[in-house]
Scaffold this motif. Structure first.
Motif, PDB file in Angstrom:
ATOM      1  N   ASN A 286      40.242  44.388  43.344  1.00 55.58           N
ATOM      2  CA  ASN A 286      40.314  44.741  41.796  1.00 55.58           C
ATOM      3  C   ASN A 286      41.045  46.103  41.522  1.00 55.58           C
ATOM      4  O   ASN A 286      40.802  46.860  42.266  1.00 55.58           O
ATOM      5  CB  ASN A 286      38.828  45.112  41.293  1.00 55.58           C
ATOM      6  CG  ASN A 286      37.976  43.635  41.550  1.00 55.58           C
ATOM      7  OD1 ASN A 286      38.254  42.683  41.239  1.00 55.58           O
ATOM      8  ND2 ASN A 286      36.674  43.762  42.139  1.00 55.58           N
ATOM      9  N   ASN A 288      41.591  48.669  38.805  1.00 54.11           N
ATOM     10  CA  ASN A 288      41.046  49.275  37.413  1.00 54.11           C
ATOM     11  C   ASN A 288      39.711  48.382  37.026  1.00 54.11           C
ATOM     12  O   ASN A 288      39.783  48.050  35.787  1.00 54.11           O
ATOM     13  CB  ASN A 288      42.095  49.287  36.343  1.00 54.11           C
ATOM     14  CG  ASN A 288      42.762  50.624  36.253  1.00 54.11           C
ATOM     15  OD1 ASN A 288      42.301  51.429  35.824  1.00 54.11           O
ATOM     16  ND2 ASN A 288      43.972  50.418  36.670  1.00 54.11           N
ATOM     17  N   LEU A 289      39.029  47.798  37.968  1.00 55.66           N
ATOM     18  CA  LEU A 289      37.920  47.057  37.465  1.00 55.66           C
ATOM     19  C   LEU A 289      36.809  47.526  38.712  1.00 55.66           C
ATOM     20  O   LEU A 289      37.115  47.231  39.850  1.00 55.66           O
ATOM     21  CB  LEU A 289      38.288  45.869  37.403  1.00 55.66           C
ATOM     22  CG  LEU A 289      37.042  44.938  37.145  1.00 55.66           C
ATOM     23  CD1 LEU A 289      36.667  44.829  35.787  1.00 55.66           C
ATOM     24  CD2 LEU A 289      37.477  43.273  37.473  1.00 55.66           C
ATOM     25  N   GLU A 290      35.554  47.706  38.038  1.00 55.06           N
ATOM     26  CA  GLU A 290      34.459  47.884  39.271  1.00 55.06           C
ATOM     27  C   GLU A 290      33.310  46.604  39.010  1.00 55.06           C
ATOM     28  O   GLU A 290      32.783  46.757  37.913  1.00 55.06           O
ATOM     29  CB  GLU A 290      33.781  49.313  39.085  1.00 55.06           C
ATOM     30  CG  GLU A 290      33.005  49.801  40.196  1.00 55.06           C
ATOM     31  CD  GLU A 290      33.780  49.614  41.469  1.00 55.06           C
ATOM     32  OE1 GLU A 290      34.858  50.223  41.833  1.00 55.06           O
ATOM     33  OE2 GLU A 290      33.332  48.968  42.317  1.00 55.06           O
ATOM     34  N   ARG A 291      32.905  45.961  39.820  1.00 55.30           N
ATOM     35  CA  ARG A 291      31.951  44.932  39.714  1.00 55.30           C
ATOM     36  C   ARG A 291      30.667  45.289  40.310  1.00 55.30           C
ATOM     37  O   ARG A 291      29.896  44.511  40.428  1.00 55.30           O
ATOM     38  CB  ARG A 291      32.768  43.547  40.339  1.00 55.30           C
ATOM     39  CG  ARG A 291      34.067  43.473  39.577  1.00 55.30           C
ATOM     40  CD  ARG A 291      34.638  42.200  39.444  1.00 55.30           C
ATOM     41  NE  ARG A 291      34.199  41.089  40.071  1.00 55.30           N
ATOM     42  CZ  ARG A 291      34.119  39.633  39.371  1.00 55.30           C
ATOM     43  NH1 ARG A 291      34.596  39.920  38.291  1.00 55.30           N
ATOM     44  NH2 ARG A 291      33.598  38.790  40.177  1.00 55.30           N
ATOM     45  N   GLU A 378      35.798  49.572  31.875  1.00 59.28           N
ATOM     46  CA  GLU A 378      35.335  48.472  32.944  1.00 59.28           C
ATOM     47  C   GLU A 378      35.800  49.050  34.480  1.00 59.28           C
ATOM     48  O   GLU A 378      35.160  48.508  35.285  1.00 59.28           O
ATOM     49  CB  GLU A 378      35.949  47.153  32.794  1.00 59.28           C
ATOM     50  CG  GLU A 378      37.376  47.111  32.487  1.00 59.28           C
ATOM     51  CD  GLU A 378      38.240  47.508  31.426  1.00 59.28           C
ATOM     52  OE1 GLU A 378      37.626  48.362  30.662  1.00 59.28           O
ATOM     53  OE2 GLU A 378      39.240  46.964  31.129  1.00 59.28           O
ATOM     54  N   ALA A 379      36.466  50.233  34.370  1.00 64.61           N
ATOM     55  CA  ALA A 379      36.887  50.552  35.661  1.00 64.61           C
ATOM     56  C   ALA A 379      35.636  51.762  35.971  1.00 64.61           C
ATOM     57  O   ALA A 379      35.995  52.381  37.168  1.00 64.61           O
ATOM     58  CB  ALA A 379      38.156  51.082  35.781  1.00 64.61           C
ATOM     59  N   GLU A 381      32.864  53.559  37.658  1.00 71.67           N
ATOM     60  CA  GLU A 381      31.721  53.144  38.355  1.00 71.67           C
ATOM     61  C   GLU A 381      30.388  53.383  38.021  1.00 71.67           C
ATOM     62  O   GLU A 381      30.041  54.825  37.674  1.00 71.67           O
ATOM     63  CB  GLU A 381      32.125  54.025  39.823  1.00 71.67           C
ATOM     64  CG  GLU A 381      32.835  53.154  40.740  1.00 71.67           C
ATOM     65  CD  GLU A 381      32.677  53.584  42.137  1.00 71.67           C
ATOM     66  OE1 GLU A 381      32.263  53.041  43.131  1.00 71.67           O
ATOM     67  OE2 GLU A 381      33.301  54.801  42.314  1.00 71.67           O
ATOM     68  N   HIS A 569      47.277  42.766  34.369  1.00 76.64           N
ATOM     69  CA  HIS A 569      46.399  43.380  33.451  1.00 76.64           C
ATOM     70  C   HIS A 569      46.789  43.182  32.208  1.00 76.64           C
ATOM     71  O   HIS A 569      47.748  43.487  31.539  1.00 76.64           O
ATOM     72  CB  HIS A 569      46.009  44.861  33.856  1.00 76.64           C
ATOM     73  CG  HIS A 569      44.593  45.052  34.030  1.00 76.64           C
ATOM     74  ND1 HIS A 569      43.850  45.264  32.794  1.00 76.64           N
ATOM     75  CD2 HIS A 569      43.792  45.488  35.009  1.00 76.64           C
ATOM     76  CE1 HIS A 569      42.695  45.589  33.043  1.00 76.64           C
ATOM     77  NE2 HIS A 569      42.434  45.821  34.351  1.00 76.64           N
ATOM     78  N   TYR A 614      39.962  37.557  37.692  1.00 72.54           N
ATOM     79  CA  TYR A 614      40.251  38.001  36.481  1.00 72.54           C
ATOM     80  C   TYR A 614      41.230  36.980  35.668  1.00 72.54           C
ATOM     81  O   TYR A 614      42.302  36.581  36.077  1.00 72.54           O
ATOM     82  CB  TYR A 614      41.223  39.331  36.607  1.00 72.54           C
ATOM     83  CG  TYR A 614      41.708  39.803  35.258  1.00 72.54           C
ATOM     84  CD1 TYR A 614      41.366  39.392  34.202  1.00 72.54           C
ATOM     85  CD2 TYR A 614      42.228  41.095  35.375  1.00 72.54           C
ATOM     86  CE1 TYR A 614      41.709  39.965  32.881  1.00 72.54           C
ATOM     87  CE2 TYR A 614      42.635  41.767  34.343  1.00 72.54           C
ATOM     88  CZ  TYR A 614      42.311  41.081  33.086  1.00 72.54           C
ATOM     89  OH  TYR A 614      42.716  41.896  31.972  1.00 72.54           O
TER      90      TYR A 614
END
Ligand code: OAK
Length: 838
Positions: A286, A288-291, A378-379, A381, A569, A614
């Motif tokens: 990912n 620019n996205l942290e899940r 969304e990025a 943490e 993105h 994504y």
């Protein structure tokens, strides 16, 4: 065990010191030796892979002697070191870079030719080291190059992923992810089976009283072993060779548990081993996205704990007092991924070394610096408190204590602002409660920086606003990103580099990029412009060949090459680009053949990976390919428009693409791209750019001049109001964009349903990324690009002028700024002739 050779025997070592090759004959000897002994092959059994391996081993031997001496020198002088902690290092290929940095590429080229190989073919055998997603990881790689080139005592610390970023295949227009088997043969790493650290997880915390003092003891529930793998990082034109240490995970106590194995519990023995190895198995893909996955948190702690153990071990050898730690050690956190290092150092100092909390905390905060790389919510943490509690019980206690003392100080300073405490708390009081890693990183560091002026201003006025009030503005600073001109000009574009050198008094500009300003006085030189244009054309021919070989589409290198390559993105707005391409297609279709003859041919080139989860990004890739499938075979259009999606964009492809661009696209919604660094790569390679007033585009404009860049679109300060208006006012779509949507909905580019969500995002769901708001300005600006390109002479002049003014964007400047403003470290002068002496 003392492993150092006693003084009387050292003479023998000195007598037998290794000498590296310096000429063609010496190089050939080494290659042949490696082919025949290391690889156990011969001239009757030597393919390009073997030639690559042997060449790499020859250069590796050379680097490793420099690497050893650099480490000895740094240990002996015992000055402050920098540790760059990054979960990503997007290194690309090593051989070409090593040959150029040690200044022996010509030697290798001639030697390989005599041995029967073309150096270009040999270099291409290498698999990219792709241990990163995009900008953040590539920045870390550029910084390592600059740190070594500038002779800073510095180490990188990362994870040795078995699988780096996935390989992208395009099948029926869709992205398909394939594992990246990069470790099959990697001559650039040195396993250090003697450098290991046991890393704890889970378990509980017990209180014990020792000598009247209560201490916390963390009894682990699981232990995993970290094994060091070292990668030498050669500086350009200097013997300094720094170290990148990557940790690999292994079951502790041997391959697997023989106790369990012998008692018949095979499965659980193998499962333990696999669970341990899973930690460093794969890079999360990912950008620019942290899940918030548990394994990701395990990766972070594993890497941070091993690195800190290593750093502390090294510090302790000097037998200094703990208060000197920040004078010897600077640790930079590349985004929030290594933030647990703050907690871990506090734990080591308080629980293990027995320091008082306040004393320890002073040491910790003086040691760390934190770089923020994104404002996208969304990025940012956040980890559930329950998960941290389970995995790292002692760390959660320490985080609570850090927060308590921090909030107490805030309450004292702002007694009337109750809401402030809620806003800045490291623990978000949500359901479930979350640990806000960025806030922890700010509280635990002495400096926080953004990566371009606009971005550094934005973090101060938005996400970190309260912290500016609490700490004052001096804790926050800006270091605008940069790129290494060694890889991104000298290596990627050797002919342009040589032409520049001929006008700038040799290769010194590669170490002092401001020397490029000497080009400006040659802008009017007709012959110079001609050579410049020829090099650009040759680079485009090379890319055209790659396009033909990989996609089957024939493109005319005389067309304007329009490139957008970066992660896919929504905020980077590849959808804006492809909608613009459709608009161009419709305009061309509406013309008479006579009108068409007057149009400028264009090739729109896209490349980039979408995070596997994504969905919208994958739809964008599908639309680009679907448009290409229609446009590229339309006989009305011919060369006037081609749409290409290049599969598996990575560092080595970027090295081929950047030199071949006429115009590149950096068109993020204003305020969303922290900096961007490919904008710098394209301009440095003699391409112009079209872009929004975002990230480093703004500073690039300031440096190269407004007349040399194509800016368009709304400004960052207007974004919030526009978004508000979309949601609460009446939202009308740009009429040209509406026509594009209608065409897609007619089925011109395949099943309309495939693209309905992309259209709905603009028409029905508030157009968060302002695609419609910026569309008209975007289309108009592309018309200006066409007009400008028609005047080739002026165009080339703009390119040369721009390159001459790009000196600011070298990563050497960044590193000097970090060294001065954040790390307080100085380079270690090297005596090129001393070998054993420090
Ligand atoms: C990746 C994961 C989490 C947070 C940020 C990133 C990231 O790659 N950010 C990028 O960093 C680059 C280097 O500073 C910037 O140039 C990009 O604008 C930014 O998106």
């Amino acid at each position: 065990v003392e492993a150092s050779i006693p003084e009387p025997q050292r003479e023998a070592w000195k007598r037998n010191q290794i000498t590296s090759f310096t000429d063609k004959d010496g190089f050939e000897k080494e290659v042949v030796r490696h082919v025949e002994t290391t690889l156990a092959r011969s001239m009757f059994n030597c393919d390009e892979i073997a030639a690559y391996s042997a060449t790499s081993l020859a250069f590796r031997d050379r680097l490793i002697t420099h690497w050893n001496r650099t480490q000895q020198r740094q240990t002996y002088r015992d000055t402050k070191r920098v540790y760059y902690l990054s979960l990503e290092f997007l290194m690309g290929r090593a051989l070409d870079n090593a040959m150029l940095n040690v200044g022996l590429k010509n030697v290798a080229q001639d030697g390989l030719a005599e041995l029967g190989f073309r150096i270009e073919d040999v270099v291409k055998q290498e698999h990219d080291a792709a241990l990163g997603n995009g900008g953040l990881g590539r920045l870390a790689a550029c910084f390592l190059d600059s740190l070594a080139t500038l002779n800073f005592p510095a180490w990188g610390y990362g994870l040795r992923y078995r699988y780096g970023i996935f390989k992208q295949e395009i099948i029926d227009g869709y992205q398909v992810e394939v594992p990246d088997y990069w470790l099959d043969f990697n001559p650039w790493e040195f396993p250090r089976h003697d450098v290991t650290v046991d890393i704890q997880f889970f378990g509980q915390v017990n209180k014990k009283t020792v000598g009247g003092k209560t201490i916390s003891v963390w009894e682990a529930g699981e232990i995993v072993q970290a094994v060091a793998y070292d990668v030498p990082i050669p500086g350009y034109d200097t013997p300094t060779t720094n170290n990148l240490r990557l940790w690999s995970s292994k079951a502790s106590g041997g391959e697997f548990d023989f106790q369990k194995f012998n008692s018949g519990d095979y499965e659980s023995s193998v499962a333990d081993q696999q669970r341990a190895e899973t930690i460093s198995a794969v890079l999360y893909p990912n950008d620019n996205l942290e899940r918030g996955k548990e394994l990701r948190l395990k990766q972070q702690y594993f890497w941070v704990a091993a690195s800190l153990y290593d750093i502390v071990r090294r510090f302790k050898k000097s037998r200094r007092s703990w208060n000197e730690f920040p004078d010897q050690v600077a640790i930079q956190l590349n985004d929030t991924h290594p933030t647990l290092a703050i907690v871990e150092l506090q734990r080591i100092l308080v629980d293990i070394e027995g320091l008082e909390w306040d004393n320890a905390w002073e040491i910790v905060t003086s040691t760390f610096g934190y770089t923020n790389h994104t404002v996208l919510p969304e990025a940012l943490e956040k980890w559930p408190v329950g998960l941290v509690q389970h995995l790292l019980p002692r760390h959660l206690q320490i985080i609570y204590d850090i927060n308590l003392f921090f909030l107490q100080s805030v309450e004292k300073a702002f007694p009337d602002d109750r809401d402030m405490l809620r806003r800045v708390s490291i623990i978000e009081e949500s359901q479930p409660k979350m640990v806000r890693m960025a806030f922890l990183a700010i509280v635990g560091s002495h400096k926080v920086n953004g990566v371009a002026e606009l971005h550094s201003d934005l973090i101060k006025t938005t996400i970190f606003k309260d912290f500016v009030e609490i700490y004052g503005p001096d804790k926050f600073t800006n270091v605008t990103n940069g790129i290494t001109p060694r890889r991104w000009l000298h290596q990627a574009n050797p002919r342009l580099s040589e032409l520049i050198a001929s006008k700038c008094g040799g290769n010194d500009f590669l170490k002092d990029l401001t020397l490029l300003n000497q080009l400006e006085k040659h802008v009017e030189d007709k012959q110079f412009r001609k050579e410049w244009a020829e090099i650009k054309y040759a680079n485009k021919v090379r890319l055209a060949k790659h396009i033909k070989d990989t996609t089957g589409v024939v493109v005319n290198p005389a067309s304007l090459f329009d490139v957008q390559v970066k992660r896919i993105h929504e905020y980077k707005r590849q959808q804006l680009n492809i909608f613009g391409v459709i608009h161009r297609y419709l305009s061309l279709k509406a013309m008479t053949p006579d009108q068409r003859k007057k149009q400028l041919p264009r090739v729109s080139i896209f490349g980039g990976k979408a995070a596997p989860g994504y969905w919208m990004a994958k739809q964008i890739i599908h639309l680009i390919n679907s448009v290409g499938a229609v446009v590229n075979k339309d006989e009305d259009i011919g060369d006037l428009l081609k749409v290409i999606f290049l599969e598996d964009y990575n560092v080595s492809k970027a090295e081929m693409i950047c030199p071949a661009s006429d115009i590149s696209e950096h068109i993020s919604t204003a305020g969303t791209e922290a900096s961007g660094t490919s904008n710098m790569k394209f301009v440095l390679n003699g391409g112009l750019i079209i872009g929004t007033c975002d990230g480093a585009n703004i500073e690039i404009t300031r440096e190269i001049g407004e007349s040399n860049i194509f800016l368009f679109g709304n400004l960052s300060e207007d974004v919030e109001d526009l978004r508000h208006a979309h949601t609460y006012g009446s939202h009308t779509i740009d009429s040209d964009l509406d026509k594009v949507f209608n065409e897609i909905e007619k089925g011109t580019f395949g099943t309309p349903h495939d693209f309905s969500a992309m259209i709905a995002a603009v028409r029905q769901h508030g157009d968060y990324y302002l695609v419609s708001d910026d569309f008209h300005s975007y289309i108009e600006t592309h018309q200006l690009v066409d007009e400008a390109y028609r005047n080739q002479d002026e165009w080339i002049a703009k390119c040369i002028t721009s390159v001459s003014r790009m000196g600011f964007f070298t990563s050497d400047r960044c590193i000097n700024e970090y060294a001065e403003e954040i790390w307080n470290v100085e380079p270690l002068a090297v005596d090129r002739h001393s070998i054993w002496g420090p």
